[in-house]
Design a protein around this motif. Structure first.
Motif, PDB file in Angstrom:
ATOM      1  N   ALA A   1      39.286  53.474  34.879  1.00 33.71           N
ATOM      2  CA  ALA A   1      38.980  52.888  36.179  1.00 33.71           C
ATOM      3  C   ALA A   1      37.970  51.756  36.037  1.00 33.71           C
ATOM      4  CB  ALA A   1      38.450  53.956  37.136  1.00 33.71           C
ATOM      5  N   GLN A   2      36.975  51.947  35.189  1.00 33.11           N
ATOM      6  CA  GLN A   2      35.965  50.906  34.976  1.00 33.11           C
ATOM      7  C   GLN A   2      36.595  49.663  34.348  1.00 33.11           C
ATOM      8  OE1 GLN A   2      32.756  52.010  32.338  1.00 33.11           O
ATOM      9  NE2 GLN A   2      31.406  50.457  33.191  1.00 33.11           N
ATOM     10  N   LYS A   3      37.489  49.857  33.386  1.00 31.39           N
ATOM     11  CA  LYS A   3      38.151  48.719  32.748  1.00 31.39           C
ATOM     12  C   LYS A   3      39.018  47.982  33.761  1.00 31.39           C
ATOM     13  CE  LYS A   3      41.062  47.117  28.983  1.00 31.39           C
ATOM     14  NZ  LYS A   3      41.230  45.892  29.672  1.00 31.39           N
ATOM     15  N   MET A   4      39.730  48.718  34.589  1.00 28.68           N
ATOM     16  CA  MET A   4      40.571  48.094  35.598  1.00 28.68           C
ATOM     17  C   MET A   4      39.714  47.312  36.589  1.00 28.68           C
ATOM     18  SD  MET A   4      43.316  51.160  36.094  1.00 28.68           S
ATOM     19  CE  MET A   4      44.310  50.381  37.331  1.00 28.68           C
ATOM     20  N   GLN A   5      38.558  47.843  36.933  1.00 28.92           N
ATOM     21  CA  GLN A   5      37.652  47.154  37.842  1.00 28.92           C
ATOM     22  C   GLN A   5      37.144  45.863  37.204  1.00 28.92           C
ATOM     23  OE1 GLN A   5      34.139  49.395  38.870  1.00 28.92           O
ATOM     24  NE2 GLN A   5      33.990  48.393  40.860  1.00 28.92           N
ATOM     25  N   GLN A   6      36.819  45.904  35.916  1.00 29.48           N
ATOM     26  CA  GLN A   6      36.367  44.714  35.197  1.00 29.48           C
ATOM     27  C   GLN A   6      37.492  43.681  35.117  1.00 29.48           C
ATOM     28  OE1 GLN A   6      35.109  46.502  31.517  1.00 29.48           O
ATOM     29  NE2 GLN A   6      33.030  46.899  32.232  1.00 29.48           N
ATOM     30  N   ASP A   7      38.713  44.138  34.846  1.00 25.05           N
ATOM     31  CA  ASP A   7      39.858  43.232  34.784  1.00 25.05           C
ATOM     32  C   ASP A   7      40.104  42.576  36.135  1.00 25.05           C
ATOM     33  OD1 ASP A   7      40.177  43.950  32.130  1.00 25.05           O
ATOM     34  OD2 ASP A   7      41.917  45.249  32.491  1.00 25.05           O
ATOM     35  N   LEU A   8      39.982  43.351  37.197  1.00 26.57           N
ATOM     36  CA  LEU A   8      40.169  42.823  38.540  1.00 26.57           C
ATOM     37  C   LEU A   8      39.105  41.777  38.855  1.00 26.57           C
ATOM     38  CD1 LEU A   8      41.651  42.887  41.242  1.00 26.57           C
ATOM     39  CD2 LEU A   8      40.184  44.782  41.937  1.00 26.57           C
TER      40      LEU A   8
END
Length: 114
Positions: free
Chosen positions: A17-24
Motif C-alpha cells: 500500500a505504501q509503494k502504491m501510494q508513493q507511485d501515485l
C-alpha cells in the motif's frame, strides 16, 4: 496452507500500500509538470494545460480576432480549453489508471480524480 491461520501478511500488505501510494504521488507530480494542448478553429486558438488540468497558456492567432464578433472568439477559446482538458484527462487515465486498478479499481476511493 498459509502461515498464521490463513491471514494475509499485514506487514507485506502495508508495504504494498505504501509503494502504491508513493507511485501515485509520483504520477500526480509528473502530471502536474506535463503540458498538453488543445486547439480550436483549425489552430486559431491553442490552449495549453498541465496534465492535472491547470491552464498554463492561451495563444490566439490574430486572424481569429474580429472586434465586431467577440462571441466567436470566446467560443473558440472555450473549445480550445475544453480540448486541452480532454487531453489532460486522457493523460491522467493513462498515468493513473493502472495505479487505480491496483487499488481495487479506483471507484469510491476518496481523493482520486477518476
Amino acid at each position: 496452507m498459509i502461515p498464521g491461520g490463513g491471514q494475509p501478511n499485514m506487514q507485506q500488505l502495508l508495504q504494498q500500500a505504501q509503494k502504491m501510494q508513493q507511485d501515485l504521488a509520483a504520477a500526480q507530480e509528473e502530471l502536474a509538470r506535463t503540458e498538453v494542448e488543445g486547439q480550436a478553429g483549425g489552430g486559431l486558438v491553442t490552449a495549453t494545460v498541465t496534465g492535472s488540468g491547470e491552464l498554463r497558456a492561451l495563444v490566439i492567432d490574430p486572424k481569429a480576432v474580429d472586434p465586431e464578433d467577440t462571441e466567436t472568439l470566446a467560443d473558440l477559446v472555450v473549445a480550445a480549453v475544453q480540448a486541452a482538458n480532454e487531453n489532460a484527462q486522457a493523460l491522467q487515465q493513462q498515468k493513473l489508471g493502472p495505479l487505480a486498478q491496483g487499488l481495487g479499481g479506483g471507484s469510491g476511493i476518496p481523493g482520486l480524480p477518476f
